[in-house]
Every structure is written in structure tokens, then in C-alpha cells.
Design an enzyme around this catalytic site. Structure first.
Site, PDB file in Angstrom:
ATOM      1  N   ARG A  37       0.941  -1.061   0.042  1.00  0.00           N
ATOM      2  CA  ARG A  37      -0.071   0.003   0.027  1.00  0.00           C
ATOM      3  C   ARG A  37       0.810   1.284   0.053  1.00  0.00           C
ATOM      4  NH1 ARG A  37      -3.361   0.624   4.497  1.00  0.00           N
ATOM      5  NH2 ARG A  37      -1.877  -0.138   5.585  1.00  0.00           N
TER       6      ARG A  37
ATOM      7  N   SER B 199       7.762  -5.365   6.504  1.00  0.00           N
ATOM      8  CA  SER B 199       7.499  -6.537   7.400  1.00  0.00           C
ATOM      9  C   SER B 199       8.236  -7.676   7.211  1.00  0.00           C
ATOM     10  CB  SER B 199       6.294  -6.626   7.631  1.00  0.00           C
ATOM     11  OG  SER B 199       5.458  -5.517   8.154  1.00  0.00           O
TER      12      SER B 199
ATOM     13  N   ASP C 147       5.682  -3.620  11.024  1.00  0.00           N
ATOM     14  CA  ASP C 147       4.123  -3.234  11.102  1.00  0.00           C
ATOM     15  C   ASP C 147       3.653  -3.022  12.704  1.00  0.00           C
ATOM     16  OD1 ASP C 147       4.648  -5.991  11.728  1.00  0.00           O
ATOM     17  OD2 ASP C 147       2.898  -6.823  10.706  1.00  0.00           O
TER      18      ASP C 147
END
Length: 500
Positions: A111, A180, A233
Site C-alpha cells: 500500500r 515487514s 508493522d
């Protein structure tokens, strides 16, 4: 006479047939009763070996604290917890202003996000994001190709920046990068990739600084943007939670995988060998999925799952509490009952032998079934495992197994959180009333309500009524994306400059 004999013979045959049917019925009932008894015996054993009495949870929490302290002392301490220094020493305060971007890469999609921050009063003025799928061939190709694809998508997103977003003249756009995957962090804005996971396999990236790789790709795209924060994250979730509530001291992810991060006093980190940060704080990435304790209730189901996994001997705690594995543990229990008690018929259902076919969302749907005839359980057994016409009594057993497995996971997760609170000295009643907030993210916690309710109840039980009244678990849904942008803001190169 012939007719009488014929009728008599027919009557005798009918009576014999009725007797035979009765014998079959009785035998069938005895078989079913025997199967149920054997199945109940396995479930009773399961309850015993999966039990998590409060005394055991306290021991696990104490061992969590010990492992945390060892991990903070040295990277070579032998601790099961890496206690990675994040170099995040300034968490968001709510005063941040300006335009900031975030890139969240943690799987087959990534994203890109932008946010306009308006300070303490206006907070988040506006935010926009896009999600992009990574073509499979780029997940196993070369480093340049992957990062060029990401940088191109980022440049296209920047090109759509509207008038609602304002970048002061002469300033460079700044980006928080949520990455991540296992990284050896070397500063707030640099870190070397240790290994790829989640289906990625790009050898020429391993050992390289992922921020440098992204920066070179952005330069090739003609994009003038600087990465000011590299985080995972969990750190992002903590930052997002802290922005909304200054009482947030830790973040926990309970989704497909699991991890935790918390704010530590810098002088409590012996392995920190630089100047102490001016804030006196440092966010620690625990990597708690790898936690080990002699008191964890590890069973043969766990051992076989671990042995057959892609990373045997690693992430033991994660394999007992996270969404990736809970459904698989239930499948293994059902398989054993099918093999030893023929609970689903004389032949073991073939699909029941397929690893990971029963996912935790399936387990959750069955566990939450409140219909009188457990029709959702029946549907999942048929659709997922190919087992039709399951008696109601057996369906109730399946729900019972889901309950045992889910609640063990929830209670063990609560013990881990209690360990963090003990390390921070927030497990007892404070002389000055202070609120303690845990930011929680992840689909397992958000969507599996029996799991999350059991976790909260267990944490209250561990803390006691009075101490628990000041501890709050707050869902920080999708905190990692905006959290990275907030950390880009709190570590901006323009801190101290007037926002205009």
C-alpha cells in the site's frame, strides 16, 4: 394347508428379518456409542494437556520478563527474544504537521498512503491510499525489478496528489517505510535484509540495505523523496496507537502471525552502546513469536505441526497463538479422532489429511455458531473437509475442540501481554492513577470475538480487579500504514522548522 404354511413361513421370515434388523440397529448403536466414547476420551485428554491454569500463566509471564531482560543485555545472550532496537526514539505526540507518505510492504500486496497532518487541533486533515498487487514473477526475480515496480507505483501515486495536500516550497517529500520482513536495523532509516519470507525469494537483496534499494529505485523514477523511518508493522501500530492516545505503551499484532513492540527506557537497554537518545526512550521490536518457555503447554499436536512446518524449531509461541496455526491444530485433533475413533465413518475423510485445509476463519465460524442445529458447523465440515451428514452430537464435539484450542491460544497471548506489563512495572496498582493502553491489531483479534474476549478476561484475571481497571486494550485497526507516515513526521529532517 398350503396357504397356512405359506403364511406361517412368511411370518417367520418377517420376524427373522425384523430380528436381524434389530440386531444391526443395536450393533450400530453400540458402534456409535463406542466411537463417541473413544472420541470423548481424546477430547478429555485434550482438555488436560491444553490446560492453562493461572499459576502456569504467571510462570510463563515471569519467563517472558527474563527473556526480555536477556535479549536487552546482548544479541548473543541466547535469549529466544531478539529485542531488536528500532531506533525509534520519538513517538508521535499529536503535534505533527505537514504532508507525509507511507509505503507498507509486507506480502503479495503493498500500500502507498499519504496523509496531511494538521497538528494537535486538526489532527489528520486528509488521507488517501492505494493498494497494489505485486506480480508473482517479481517476488522471485531481481532486486532492481522489484524496487523499480514499487517506486513506479509510488511515483504514479504522488502524481495524483491534489490541492488538499500541501508541501512547503523547497522541501522534499518524506516517507515512512513499513517493511515487514526480518531486517537488521542499523539506524532509524536503514536496515539490512536478513531473509525473505511470505513467498518472496530474491537472493540479491539479502544482506543489502532495503532503504538504499528503494532510494535508488526512486531516483531512477525521478522521484524526489526521502525515507525518514524504516519500521515493521508492529512498530507502525504502536506509533498509530500512540498518536491517538498518549497512554499507549505497547502494541501487539495478533493476525496470521504475531509480534509485540513496546516503549522501553533507554537506560534499561545494556546492549545500546551509543549516546542515549534525548527522549530517554526507545521502541523495542520484541519478535515475540519466537518466545520459548519450559512452561508452555507444548503437546504432540504442536510438536508434529512444528516438525512439518517450513521453519521447524522456530516461532514456537506463534505456532500456539496465531491465526496461521490455530485451525491447523484443530484439524490435527480431528484427524486423530477420525483415525482412532472412526468418528466420521470407517474411512478417514481424505481432505482431513491435507495440512492447513482447515483455516482459522473456518474454525472461528464453527466456534461462533449459535444455531440450535449447528448448521454452520455442518456446512463447514461438508464444504471444507468433505464430511457430510455429521450427527449433531459430533458437531457439538467439533465446537468443543475449537473452544479448547482457541482459549489456550488466547490465554497464552494474555500471559505474554502480562509479561510486558510486568517488565514496565505496570502490573500492579499504581500510587498515582495512570492509564495503560495496549494497541492491538490483526484479523485474529479483530474478528475472532471468543478469542479476544477470552484474552481480555485472562489479562484481567492475571492483573487482579484493581490493577486491571487502569489497563485498556484498544483496537488500532490498520495502524501500521498511517503509523509509518506518523513516524516519518516525528523523525522528519525538518523538525524545528516552521511549517508554512
Amino acid at each position: 394347508m398350503g396357504k397356512v404354511a405359506l403364511y406361517t413361513t412368511a411370518a417367520v421370515c418377517a420376524a427373522a428379518a425384523a430380528c436381524a434388523v434389530a440386531v444391526v440397529v443395536v450393533r450400530r448403536r453400540k458402534q456409535l456409542a463406542g466411537r463417541r466414547a473413544r472420541a470423548l476420551s481424546v477430547i478429555e485428554e485434550l482438555e488436560g494437556i491444553f490446560s492453562t491454569p493461572i499459576e502456569r500463566l504467571r510462570l510463563i509471564a515471569d519467563e517472558m520478563v527474563e527473556e526480555m531482560q536477556r535479549g536487552l543485555t546482548s544479541d548473543n545472550s541466547g535469549s529466544s527474544l531478539k529485542m531488536i532496537l528500532s531506533y525509534v526514539d520519538k513517538v508521535p505526540t499529536g503535534d505533527e504537521k505537514g504532508l507525509f507518505y507511507a509505503l507498507d510492504l509486507g506480502g503479495t500486496n503493498f500500500r502507498v498512503l499519504r496523509v496531511q497532518l494538521g497538528g494537535r487541533e486538526a489532527r489528520v486533515v486528509k488521507q488517501e491510499y492505494e493498494e497494489v498487487s505485486i506480480p508473482p514473477h517479481l517476488m522471485v526475480g531481481g532486486s532492481i525489478e522489484l524496487f523499480d515496480f514499487i517506486a513506479s507505483a509510488l511515483a504514479n501515486f504522488v502524481a495524483t496528489e491534489g490541492e488538499d495536500f500541501h508541501l512547503p516550497e523547497g522541501r522534499q517529500r518524506e516517507l515512512g517505510f513499513t517493511f515487514s520482513f526480518p531486517v537488521k536495523q542499523t539506524s532509524i532509516s536503514s536496515g539490512n535484509l536478513i531473509k525473505w519470507t511470505k513467498g518472496f525469494s530474491i537472493e540479491d537483496t539479502v544482506g543489502k540495505d532495503v532503504v538504499a534499494e528503494l532510494t535508488k529505485a526512486m531516483e531512477r523514477q525521478g522521484l524526489d523523496m526521502r525515507v525518514t523511518a524504516l519500521v515493521n508493522d508492529t512498530i507502525g501500530t504502536l506509533a498509530g496507537g500512540r498518536y491517538g492516545d498518549q497512554d499507549v505503551v505497547a502494541a501487539v499484532i495478533l493476525g496470521t502471525g504475531t509480534n509485540a513492540a513496546y516503549v522501553e527506557h533507554a537506560n534499561a537497554i545494556p546492549k545500546w552502546d551509543g549516546l542515549l537518545p534525548s527522549s530517554g526512550k526507545m521502541v523495542i521490536n520484541m519478535e515475540w513469536g519466537n518466545f520459548r518457555s519450559k512452561d508452555l503447554p507444548i503437546t504432540d499436536y504442536d510438536r508434529s505441526l512444528d516438525f512439518e512446518s517450513l521453519n521447524p524449531g522456530e516461532q514456537i509461541y506463534e505456532k500456539m497463538i496465531s491465526g496461521m496455526y490455530l485451525g491447523e491444530v484443530v484439524r490435527r485433533v480431528l484427524l486423530r479422532i477420525a483415525q482412532e475413533a472412526s468418528l466420521f465413518g470407517e474411512v478417514v475423510p481424505p481432505r482431513l489429511e491435507i495440512p492447513f485445509i482447515l483455516r482459522t476463519p473456518h474454525m472461528s465460524a464453527m466456534h461462533h455458531d449459535t444455531s440450535p442445529d449447528l448448521k454452520i458447523v455442518a456446512a463447514k465440515l461438508k464444504d471444507v473437509l468433505g464430511i457430510a451428514n455429521v450427527p449433531l452430537q459430533t458437531r457439538k464435539m467439533v465446537v468443543g475442540i475449537c473452544d479448547i484450542v482457541a482459549k489456550r491460544g488466547a490465554r497464552l497471548a494474555a500471559a505474554g501481554i502480562y509479561g510486558i506489563l510486568k517488565k514496565l512495572g505496570r502490573d500492579t496498582v499504581q500510587t498515582e492513577k495512570q492509564k495503560t493502553v495496549i494497541a492491538m491489531d490483526g484479523g485474529l483479534y479483530e474478528h475472532y470475538s471468543i478469542f479476544s474476549e477470552c484474552l481480555a478476561d485472562t489479562l484481567r484475571e492475571l492483573l487482579g480487579e484493581e490493577a486491571s481497571s487502569s489497563v485498556v486494550i484498544k483496537l488500532a485497526n490498520d495502524g501500521s500504514g498511517i503509523g509509518a507516515a506518523l513516524l516519518a513526521a516525528s523523525h522528519s529532517q525538518y523538525l524545528g522548522f516552521d511549517e508554512s
